[in-house]
Design a protein around this motif. Structure first.
Motif, short mmCIF file in Angstrom:
data_model
loop_
_atom_site.label_atom_id
_atom_site.label_comp_id
_atom_site.label_asym_id
_atom_site.label_seq_id
_atom_site.Cartn_x
_atom_site.Cartn_y
_atom_site.Cartn_z
N GLU A 88 4.85 1.43 9.11
CA GLU A 88 5.21 0.05 8.79
C GLU A 88 3.93 -0.70 8.48
O GLU A 88 2.88 -0.47 9.10
CB GLU A 88 5.92 -0.62 9.97
N THR A 89 3.97 -1.56 7.47
CA THR A 89 2.82 -2.42 7.16
C THR A 89 3.24 -3.88 7.22
O THR A 89 4.40 -4.23 6.93
CB THR A 89 2.25 -2.10 5.75
N ARG A 90 2.26 -4.73 7.62
CA ARG A 90 2.53 -6.17 7.73
C ARG A 90 1.45 -6.94 6.98
O ARG A 90 0.26 -6.63 7.08
CB ARG A 90 2.56 -6.60 9.20
N TYR A 91 1.90 -7.98 6.25
CA TYR A 91 1.01 -8.80 5.44
C TYR A 91 1.23 -10.25 5.87
O TYR A 91 2.31 -10.82 5.62
CB TYR A 91 1.31 -8.62 3.96
N ALA A 92 0.23 -10.84 6.53
CA ALA A 92 0.44 -12.14 7.19
C ALA A 92 -0.43 -13.25 6.62
O ALA A 92 -1.39 -13.00 5.88
CB ALA A 92 0.17 -11.99 8.69
N HIS A 93 -0.07 -14.53 7.02
CA HIS A 93 -0.75 -15.77 6.62
C HIS A 93 -0.59 -16.05 5.13
O HIS A 93 -1.43 -16.73 4.51
CB HIS A 93 -2.25 -15.73 6.98
N ILE A 110 5.67 -15.95 -0.52
CA ILE A 110 6.30 -14.63 -0.35
C ILE A 110 7.01 -14.28 -1.65
O ILE A 110 7.76 -15.09 -2.19
CB ILE A 110 7.29 -14.64 0.83
N ARG A 111 6.77 -13.05 -2.17
CA ARG A 111 7.30 -12.67 -3.47
C ARG A 111 8.40 -11.60 -3.38
O ARG A 111 8.86 -11.13 -4.42
CB ARG A 111 6.17 -12.14 -4.36
N THR A 153 3.27 -3.17 -5.59
CA THR A 153 4.13 -4.35 -5.75
C THR A 153 3.50 -5.55 -5.06
O THR A 153 3.01 -5.45 -3.93
CB THR A 153 5.52 -4.09 -5.15
N THR A 154 3.49 -6.68 -5.73
CA THR A 154 2.97 -7.91 -5.12
C THR A 154 3.99 -8.42 -4.10
O THR A 154 5.11 -8.80 -4.46
CB THR A 154 2.71 -8.99 -6.18
N VAL A 155 3.60 -8.40 -2.83
CA VAL A 155 4.52 -8.85 -1.76
C VAL A 155 4.36 -10.34 -1.49
O VAL A 155 5.26 -10.98 -0.93
CB VAL A 155 4.29 -8.05 -0.46
N GLY A 156 3.21 -10.91 -1.86
CA GLY A 156 2.99 -12.33 -1.63
C GLY A 156 1.61 -12.74 -2.11
O GLY A 156 0.87 -11.94 -2.69
N LEU A 157 1.27 -14.02 -1.83
CA LEU A 157 -0.02 -14.56 -2.24
C LEU A 157 -0.83 -14.95 -1.02
O LEU A 157 -0.29 -15.42 -0.01
CB LEU A 157 0.17 -15.78 -3.14
N LEU A 158 -2.15 -14.71 -1.10
CA LEU A 158 -3.03 -14.97 0.03
C LEU A 158 -2.99 -16.46 0.41
O LEU A 158 -2.89 -17.34 -0.46
CB LEU A 158 -4.46 -14.55 -0.34
N GLY A 159 -3.05 -16.72 1.70
CA GLY A 159 -2.99 -18.11 2.17
C GLY A 159 -3.61 -18.26 3.54
O GLY A 159 -4.44 -17.46 3.97
N THR A 191 0.81 -1.22 0.00
CA THR A 191 0.00 0.00 0.00
C THR A 191 0.84 1.27 0.00
O THR A 191 0.29 2.37 -0.04
CB THR A 191 -0.93 0.01 1.22
N ALA A 192 2.17 1.15 0.06
CA ALA A 192 3.05 2.32 -0.01
C ALA A 192 4.44 1.84 -0.39
O ALA A 192 4.79 0.68 -0.19
CB ALA A 192 3.09 3.07 1.32
N LYS A 193 5.23 2.76 -0.95
CA LYS A 193 6.59 2.37 -1.28
C LYS A 193 7.43 2.32 0.00
O LYS A 193 7.15 3.02 0.98
CB LYS A 193 7.21 3.34 -2.28
#
Length: 284
Positions: A228-233, A237-238, A249-255, A201-203
């Motif tokens: 700071e942002t966190r993307y969990a579960h 991870i990309r 930017t795609t940081v990862g895939l939902l899981g 959501t931000a650079k």
């Protein structure tokens, strides 16, 4: 020639002699020629006077006209210079407005990546245009304003990392595993399907990319102004630690890794090390 004279008798109206005078015989013999010559001289004099007067007036009129023509020529030159100057100013304003448009387009592209509506600026409350001379300053004002908005937008986590339905909000909630008690939920959960893309959501710079306890597969990104942002579960991870990423930017895939009841994204926003409600940043 003038010594020879002829007597002329002047008779009154009743026929009686009245007076006798002597006139040079030459004048009587050539009076027609003399009268013609005299008339010619008089006419030539009159013509000369008329010509002189007309010539003087023509000269004076010519000077006046030339003076007026010179003034008109100088005025035309000044108008040409003014038009050229105005054209330069218009070109400057046009370039500034183009900068305005390009900056606005960049901002709207970033808004779109965050799932936010495009930014439209109407009657933004800038400086009042009192005359054409303020147009360039007005354009600079808007460009600077948009650049400031763009910088703020780059460094703050505005928008949603995933378009799914929110299933659990920030704050206290019941324990999703036991159904009893209460626990602090430090982020927001988005429902989705495994493998769907999760967007930054931000650079910023990736400060963690790996497995971390109840978070499961986690990506943490540090942004400007202490965010700071966190993307969990995540199922995948990309990005890598230390990598600089941009908005979208795609940081990862939902899981559903870690402490999870099913496929979803757990999303957190922190500032100064403390969690805050991400929904505050869903609208710009």
């Amino acid at each position: 020639m003038l010594k020879k004279k002829t007597s002329v008798l002047i008779v009154s109206a009743d026929g009686n002699p009245n007076k006798k005078i002597q006139i040079p015989t030459f004048l009587l013999s050539y009076w027609k020629h003399i009268a013609f010559s005299f008339t010619t001289v008089v006419l030539l004099g009159v013509v000369g006077i008329v010509y002189f007067v007309n010539h003087r007036n023509e000269k004076r009129y010519a000077e006046v006209y030339l003076e007026k023509i010179d003034k008109l020529r100088k005025r035309n030159q000044q108008l040409t210079l003014d038009d050229a100057s105005k054209q330069v100013n218009i070109d400057d304003v046009r370039r500034s407005i183009n900068n305005f448009d390009s900056t606005l387009n960049r901002i709207n592209a970033k808004m779109k990546k965050r799932g936010l509506k495009a930014l439209a600026i109407n009657n933004a409350g800038g400086p009042i245009v009192e005359d054409d001379g303020n147009l360039e300053e007005l354009a600079k004002y808007y460009v600077n304003m948009l650049e400031d908005v763009e910088n703020r937008l780059d460094g703050a986590p505005f928008g949603r990392p995933h378009s799914g339905r929110i299933t659990s909000r920030y704050g206290y909630r019941g324990n999703p595993f036991t159904g009893g008690g209460r626990e602090k939920h430090s982020g927001i959960d988005f429902k989705g399907r495994t493998g769907e893309s999760i967007k930054a959501t931000a650079k910023g710079t990736v400060i963690f990319a790996g497995y971390k306890g109840g978070y499961g597969n986690l990506v943490a990104v540090r942004h400007a102004n202490g965010y700071e942002t966190r993307y969990a579960h995540l199922s995948r991870i990309r990005v890598k630690r230390g990598q600089r990423i941009d908005v979208g930017t795609t940081v990862g895939l939902l899981g559903s890794t870690g402490r999870s009841t099913g496929p979803h994204l757990h999303y957190e926003v922190l500032q100064g090390g403390r969690t805050i409600n991400p929904e505050k940043y869903f609208q710009f």
